[in-house]
Design an enzyme around this catalytic site. Sequence first.
Site, PDB file in Angstrom:
ATOM      1  N   CYS A 107       0.858  -1.185   0.000  1.00 38.25           N
ATOM      2  CA  CYS A 107       0.000   0.000   0.000  1.00 38.25           C
ATOM      3  C   CYS A 107       0.898   1.240   0.000  1.00 38.25           C
ATOM      4  CB  CYS A 107      -0.861  -0.038   1.258  1.00 38.25           C
ATOM      5  SG  CYS A 107      -1.852   1.437   1.501  1.00 38.25           S
TER       6      CYS A 107
ATOM      7  N   CYS B 289      -1.062   3.786  -6.687  1.00 37.76           N
ATOM      8  CA  CYS B 289      -1.904   3.139  -5.672  1.00 37.76           C
ATOM      9  C   CYS B 289      -2.124   1.720  -6.174  1.00 37.76           C
ATOM     10  CB  CYS B 289      -3.239   3.873  -5.533  1.00 37.76           C
ATOM     11  SG  CYS B 289      -4.495   2.963  -4.598  1.00 37.76           S
TER      12      CYS B 289
HETATM   13  N1  DGL Z   1      -4.021   0.588  -2.060  1.00 32.41           N
HETATM   14  C1  DGL Z   1      -3.606   1.693  -1.298  1.00 32.41           C
HETATM   15  C2  DGL Z   1      -2.411   2.416  -1.903  1.00 32.41           C
HETATM   16  O1  DGL Z   1      -1.632   1.803  -2.593  1.00 32.41           O
HETATM   17  C3  DGL Z   1      -4.586   2.633  -0.674  1.00 32.41           C
HETATM   18  C4  DGL Z   1      -5.983   2.707  -1.073  1.00 32.41           C
HETATM   19  C5  DGL Z   1      -6.803   3.388  -0.017  1.00 32.41           C
HETATM   20  O2  DGL Z   1      -7.196   2.694   0.918  1.00 32.41           O
HETATM   21  O3  DGL Z   1      -7.019   4.606  -0.111  1.00 32.41           O
HETATM   22  O4  DGL Z   1      -2.212   3.590  -1.688  1.00 32.41           O
END
Ligand code: DGL
Length: 284
Positions: A76, A198
């Site tokens: 993440c 993301c």
């Molecule tokens: N998948 C996450 C990232 O790479 C975050 C998504 C979220 O929960 O806002 O930033």
Amino acid sequence: MSAAQRPIGVFDSGIGGLSVLQALNRALPQEHFVYLADNAHAPYGEKSDLHVQQRTYAIAQHLIRQHGIKALVVACNTATAAAIHELRQQHPLLPVVGVEPALKPAAQITRTGHVGVMATRGTVQSAKFARLLGSLQDQARFEVCACNGLALAIEQTTLPSLEESASAEVSRLLRTYTSAMGRFGQGEGEIDTLVLGCTHYVFAQEALQQLVGNGVRLVSTGEPVARQTQRLLESAHLLRHGTAPQHLGSRVQLLTTGHLGGLQAAAQRWLQLGARHCRQADPI
Ligand code: DGL
């Protein structure tokens, strides 16, 4: 159990990190994985730093205590930006790999010198991202877009009751955000490289490619993260060696703090794994 036999922990606010798990599985087909989707506390990108930090530290503790992980992949970008520095200090002996938007590779491959960056608000407002962007200012021009609502909408495409409206919302947000960044293409001044900052956005890759055109390169981070994980495990003598690689289904546990049906649908769609591989996480 010897340390090398233990699983690798992987976590994200939701199903986005499954895109990183796909790459980890390709690079490390002998390894076992515990994947945790923190759906009950998502989206991280629109919550406070403190919230994301507390969740990250609690999840790392949980994966260490309950699952005996030998390494942790923070799949993440938002959690990496908010918490990885402190997380490494809390666990100096645990190999920890984070994810950051691939600005450096994008600056190297762009021909027009113009790069688009899509990420969550939490990521683009972080000090870590500001430093990364600052270090590359003389190498390319970056159009950075905080894509509010996009990770959540992608997440909701896995819920049968919301699938249709969420897919429409994903399309609408992709159109809004790509047009806000500028013109895409190979002509002078056009954006020819787009960073998916993301992990959720990888699952909207096809729709994005259609919007920006086939000549635009989309850059994500799954493969480099998998290679970095491999390097860290190798140097810590923690690589699991085995005989023939086995199907991912026999090497992974998928957990969620939120709605189990969503994770099951995502596992089926993106990992071709049945519902039995998914379960509710113990309270964290
Ligand atoms: N998948 C996450 C990232 O790479 C975050 C998504 C979220 O929960 O806002 O930033």
